[in-house]
Structure formats: structure tokens, C-alpha cells
Design a protein around this motif. Structure first.
Motif, PDB file in Angstrom:
ATOM      1  N   GLY A  19     -10.000  -2.184   0.698  1.00  0.00           N
ATOM      2  CA  GLY A  19      -9.363  -2.018  -0.989  1.00  0.00           C
ATOM      3  C   GLY A  19     -10.255  -3.038  -1.679  1.00  0.00           C
ATOM      4  O   GLY A  19      -9.752  -3.902  -2.601  1.00  0.00           O
ATOM      5  N   LEU A  61      -6.903  -0.848  -4.084  1.00  0.00           N
ATOM      6  CA  LEU A  61      -5.862  -0.838  -2.882  1.00  0.00           C
ATOM      7  C   LEU A  61      -4.897   0.151  -3.216  1.00  0.00           C
ATOM      8  O   LEU A  61      -4.153   0.655  -2.176  1.00  0.00           O
ATOM      9  CB  LEU A  61      -5.020  -2.296  -2.863  1.00  0.00           C
ATOM     10  CG  LEU A  61      -5.969  -3.378  -2.004  1.00  0.00           C
ATOM     11  CD1 LEU A  61      -5.315  -4.784  -2.053  1.00  0.00           C
ATOM     12  CD2 LEU A  61      -5.749  -2.873  -0.304  1.00  0.00           C
ATOM     13  N   LEU A 113       0.819  -1.366  -0.185  1.00  0.00           N
ATOM     14  CA  LEU A 113       0.004  -0.036   0.032  1.00  0.00           C
ATOM     15  C   LEU A 113       0.901   1.360   0.042  1.00  0.00           C
ATOM     16  O   LEU A 113       0.670   2.301  -0.855  1.00  0.00           O
ATOM     17  CB  LEU A 113      -0.826  -0.053   1.309  1.00  0.00           C
ATOM     18  CG  LEU A 113      -1.909  -1.228   1.206  1.00  0.00           C
ATOM     19  CD1 LEU A 113      -2.913  -0.905   2.266  1.00  0.00           C
ATOM     20  CD2 LEU A 113      -2.897  -1.416  -0.024  1.00  0.00           C
ATOM     21  N   GLY A 140      -5.336  -1.812   5.124  1.00  0.00           N
ATOM     22  CA  GLY A 140      -6.088  -1.353   3.903  1.00  0.00           C
ATOM     23  C   GLY A 140      -7.189  -2.357   3.749  1.00  0.00           C
ATOM     24  O   GLY A 140      -7.985  -2.329   2.754  1.00  0.00           O
ATOM     25  N   ARG A 141      -7.377  -3.098   4.913  1.00  0.00           N
ATOM     26  CA  ARG A 141      -8.699  -4.388   4.959  1.00  0.00           C
ATOM     27  C   ARG A 141      -9.609  -3.806   6.118  1.00  0.00           C
ATOM     28  O   ARG A 141      -9.088  -4.022   7.159  1.00  0.00           O
ATOM     29  CB  ARG A 141      -8.352  -5.708   5.016  1.00  0.00           C
ATOM     30  CG  ARG A 141      -7.259  -6.176   3.981  1.00  0.00           C
ATOM     31  CD  ARG A 141      -7.168  -5.873   2.601  1.00  0.00           C
ATOM     32  NE  ARG A 141      -6.397  -6.794   1.649  1.00  0.00           N
ATOM     33  CZ  ARG A 141      -5.114  -6.836   1.490  1.00  0.00           C
ATOM     34  NH1 ARG A 141      -4.408  -5.967   2.010  1.00  0.00           N
ATOM     35  NH2 ARG A 141      -4.702  -7.613   0.802  1.00  0.00           N
TER      36      ARG A 141
END
Length: 517
Positions: free
Chosen positions: A327, A505, A90, A303-304
Motif C-alpha cells: 500500500g 491501500l 483493506l 497489504g504490506r
């Protein structure tokens, strides 16, 4: 530090030179001379190490990254030395290589990077050209894990399975296939059966494999491939709260109970075969062993389903700004993301913020939900790659949120800042490029406006014809963030802006770079 920074930038520039300009959707080169990967392993003297490596190999459309993170965390909680290779990154390419749960250090990264890069540069030629970007990263992961003598290497497939660089592993300990759905159809095929066939390419003769419930067409193909290779393929069901003995999973969202269960099977098989540890089979117990629960509770993945307050908003006299980052980029994951966001902003999901703020959001429940809903404004910040179909993604997102009582005040569409052909750092992010091509973002806006319009037909509100109220296209992400911060400053202290960042993402990574100190 400057010297080391320069060396790092130099490595990123060398890495960027390996990115092929060919579109991801180019079908002209099926398998892309996959056998070259074995030539590269020979050049890097990794053939023997690869045979000794104790690998857990995971493919899938959705949830493979989460499954890998859970699996790694479980093995680490048992005291084993782990190497985890995931994609994409990321913010920093080093996120792809985790040793014992931490991103590889800059110093180690540079040492292994240049060793591999220079050796390949010296020994490749017309017949065996330099490896492409993802292949190089996979080879680098193999080198790092071999040299660092990890007990377990957990490898997430980059794309597909059969021709993925990680599939150079000939004898993994166990394989996993997470949920299958429609993604990368331009490369993997346009039916679930074809996609499943690509993913099943990671099955190896006699190596046990686990999967989750799949659509019939996909499951048939997986079972077929498994029986051809004498693979014992087992289908697992989601974990229950009882099995976790009241603990929360480290990754948020209901869908994670399925990924966690897949991870438990993969880790247990590894522990049994390699770690020589007896893990009671799940059917025999109602509560998981302590180390497994600890591993599942402490797993993390940027990012999740991640909640991060904007760290540059200081004043308490204005409202505040909280980003919800996920993402998701397939129709099914959009739905999951929308459910998670709705739950998180409507309350009833303390874990969204409390102990599971990954890497640097301030914890506490004050940020995750509104006391009086009238003070909350939900805003969508969106972009997706042009190979995706927004007519599938945006309606799933909007309808699922609406069904859960969440309506977006406004949708913002922006181009990605990270250029696909360059691996960079935050310093590279362009503020504003007047010549940027916004045709794709305008297409996304049009789809969104169509959804808003069809929903409002029959409402006699003349003002709704004013498009700028529903959505806006910005020439750059920093401009959109500036607009959000200005809106917060202009609002009363009782207002909370809750921004869902999704669709890509890359976008999530770019936002994280801008809102973190």
C-alpha cells in the motif's frame, strides 16, 4: 447467517452515514473542534476507563502500522491480552480492531457498535453533533478495549497526531514516532518541520518517547517539543540479523528492521513499567530475548509487502498469476516498495513467500521468483488518490525497479472500486460503470508514458510509438483483473505474470477481495 449478514450491512450503512463529504484537503476547520472528542467520551462513560488504559501510542508518516503490529505481537508473545487499533482497513472494517492478534468477531463488533452508535445518537445535538467517521471508530476502539479489559492498547494515529481522535489519550505509557516524510501535506503542512510538529502533538508531559533517525529539520522540531514537555526522547537504530538470532521478521523488506527496533523499545518500556518485567536493554545484549524474537517473527499486517497467488487460476497448462501487494503511497515508501518487489521477483528473498504469506496464499518458493527470467513478465497495477503527486510517485517506482533490473512490460491504471463515502463488503463492488470518470487515471497514464518515452528516446524502435503496448487504462478493477487472467490463459505454461499492486491501500484491499476465494 442471513440475519446476521443483514445486521452487519445495517451497521456498515450507519457507519457510512458518519463519513463527511468534506474533502480531506479542506483546511477550513483546523483541529475540527477536537475538544468534542472529550464530550463523546463523557457520553459513552469512558472517561475513567481512558485514564486506566495502558496505551502505546504511535504516529509517523511511514511504518507506523508495521511498528504497531510488531509491538502488539511482542506483548502477546509475553502472554498479555492485547488490543490493536490500526487504519485503514483493506477488506472489512473489523480489521481495525484486533483482540489478541485476531480481528474482532462480527458478533462482538455488532454489540459494541450499536451500543456506542445508539447512545451517541440519543445524546448528541446541534451543539455536540454526531462524531465523524474516524472519530467514531476511535471511540469504538476505546469502548472495545475497555470492555474487553485488554492489558495493553496499541493505538495507531489515523492522521497527523495533535488533532487525531486517538490523541484523546491523556497518559499513555510510551509514545513512538516512526519515519517522517511528505504525506497529507494538504492537511498537515508543507514542510517537514510542520509535519513533525503535528506528529509530536502526541507527546505528553513526562511520558517517554522513541523515534527513528529523521531528517534534521524534523528531528529539531521533535526534540524541541520533547524538551518543552520533559519527554525523554530516544532515537533508535535498525535491528541487525544477529540480534534476531537468524530469525526472519514477520513483515518483509529491509525497512522493517527499523520499525521492528522501534517496536522493541516501545514494548520493552511497556513490559518494564506495566508488566513489571525486566527486559535487558539492547545495548547490553547481542541477541534479543526469545519472546521478543518470537513476537517479531510472527507479526502480520495485510497489504504490506504481501505476496498472493491468484486463487482462481486453476489450470496448469497456462502460466500463472502472482500478485505482489503493497500500500505504498508516498515517494519514500514507493522506493522501499520497488526494492522489495525487485528483490522478491529476482529471487534471493525466500521470506517473501515462505513463512510470511499473510492470511491465505499458498506457501512454498515456487511462486516468488522465476527459474528462467525470459518467462517472467512484470506488470504494474496502479492507482493513487488525486491529492498525491504522480510526478513524484511513478518516477521513484520505475527508476528504483529499473536500477534493480526489473522493467515493467505494461502498466495498468484503474479507478478504486471502494467508494470513499461508503464502508462496504465485497458484494458492493461494481463490475463496470460506463459513466465512470477516468480523467485521473488518464493523467497517471500520461505521466507513465512520459517516463517510458524519455527512457526510450534514442532507441530506434518505431513500434514503441504504440501507446497501448506500454500502458492501459481500464474502466474498472474487475476489467483489469479479467485482462490479466485472459493474458495468463493465452500464454504458455512457462509464463509467470508478476503483478505489483501499489499506490493506494484501497486498491490493495479491492484486489485482495477479487483474488481470494
Amino acid at each position: 447467517m442471513a440475519a446476521s449478514g443483514d445486521l452487519y450491512e445495517e451497521a456498515l450503512a450507519a457507519l457510512s452515514s458518519l463519513i463527511t463529504k468534506r474533502s480531506r484537503a479542506d483546511k477550513s476547520n483546523k483541529g475540527d473542534r477536537f475538544e468534542l472528542v472529550f464530550d463523546y467520551l463523557k457520553i459513552l462513560d469512558l472517561e475513567e476507563d481512558m485514564l486506566k488504559m495502558k496505551v502505546i501510542h504511535v504516529a509517523g508518516t511511514k511504518g507506523k502500522g508495521s511498528t504497531c503490529a510488531f509491538t502488539e505481537s511482542i506483548l502477546r508473545s509475553y502472554g498479555f491480552r492485547t488490543g490493536l487499533f490500526t487504519s485503514p482497513h483493506l477488506i472489512d472494517v473489523r480489521e481495525r480492531f484486533r483482540l489478541d492478534g485476531k480481528d474482532i468477531s462480527e458478533e462482538k463488533f455488532l454489540c459494541y457498535f450499536w451500543w456506542c452508535y445508539n447512545r451517541l445518537k440519543e445524546r448528541t445535538n446541534e451543539e455536540i453533533p454526531m462524531p465523524t467517521y474516524f472519530r467514531f471508530l476511535a471511540l469504538l476502539a476505546f469502548k472495545i478495549f475497555a470492555a474487553e479489559e485488554v492489558d495493553a492498547a496499541i493505538l495507531e494515529v489515523g492522521l497527523g497526531g495533535k488533532f487525531d481522535a486517538t490523541n484523546a489519550v491523556q497518559k499513555p505509557v510510551v509514545c513512538g514516532i516512526s519515519s517522517l516524510g511528505y504525506d497529507h501535506m494538504e492537511i498537515l503542512g508543507d514542510t517537514l518541520g510542520k509535519i513533525a510538529g503535528e506528529k509530536a502533538g502526541i507527546f505528553k508531559l513526562g511520558v517517554p518517547a522513541f523515534t527513528v533517525p529523521q531528517p534534521d529539520e524534523a528531528m529539531r522540531v521533535l526534540e524541541e517539543k520533547a524538551s518543552e514537555l520533559n519527554v525523554n526522547l530516544e532515537v533508535v537504530q535498525p535491528l541487525t540479523a544477529r540480534q534476531l538470532s537468524g530469525q526472519k521478521l514477520g513483515l518483509d523488506g529491509d525497512h522493517q528492521y527499523l520499525n521492528a527496533r522501534l517496536a522493541v523499545s516501545l514494548a520493552s518500556t511497556w513490559l518494564h513499567q506495566i508488566g513489571k518485567l525486566e527486559v535487558p536493554s539492547l545495548t547490553q545484549m547481542s541477541i534479543l530475548p526469545e519472546n521478543i524474537i518470537k513476537g517479531l517473527a510472527t507479526a502480520s499486517l495485510q497489504g504490506r509487502a504481501q505476496v498472493v497467488p491468484d486463487q482462481f487460476i486453476e489450470t496448469r497448462t497456462s502460466g500463472d498469476l502472482v500478485f505482489y501487494l503493497d500500500g505504498a503511497h508516498s515517494p519514500e515508501s514507493m522506493e522501499v516498495c520497488a526494492k522489495w518487489f525487485s528483490l522478491a521477483v529476482k529471487g534471493g528473498n525466500q521470506s517473501a513467500l515462505s513463512e510470511h504469506l499473510v492470511n491465505g496464499g499458498s506457501s512454498g518458493s515456487s511462486h516468488d521468483k522465476c527459474s528462467g527470467e525470459e518467462n517472467c513478465q512484470q506488470i504494474l497495477l496502479f492507482n493513487c488518490m488525486s491529492v498525491r503527486d504522480p510526478n513524484l510517485l511513478l518516477p521513484h517506482l520505475r527508476n528504483t525497479c529499473a536500477n534493480n533490473g526489473v522493467r515493467f512490460k505494461k502498466a495498468l491504471f484503474v479507478p478504486n472500486m471502494s467508494v470513499y463515502h461508503k464502508v462496504g463488503t465485497a458484494a458492493d463492488l461494481s463490475e463496470n460503470d460506463p459513466h465512470v470518470d477516468l480523467s485521473w487515471q488518464l493523467t497517471l497514464q500520461k505521466v507513465w508514458e512520459g517516463l517510458v518515452h524519455s527512457e526510450r528516446e534514442g532507441e530506434e524502435d518505431i513500434e514503441n510509438n504504440d501507446k497501448s503496448r506500454n500502458s492501459e487504462v481500464f474502466t474498472s478493477l474487475p476489467m483489469a483483473i479479467k485482462w490479466l487472467r485472459d493474458s495468463v490463459h493465452e500464454s504458455s505454461s512457462a509464463t509467470r505474470f508478476q503483478v505489483l499492486v501499489t499506490g493506494s491501500l484501497h486498491l490493495v484491499g479491492d484486489v485482495l477481495r477479487l483474488i481470494r476465494k
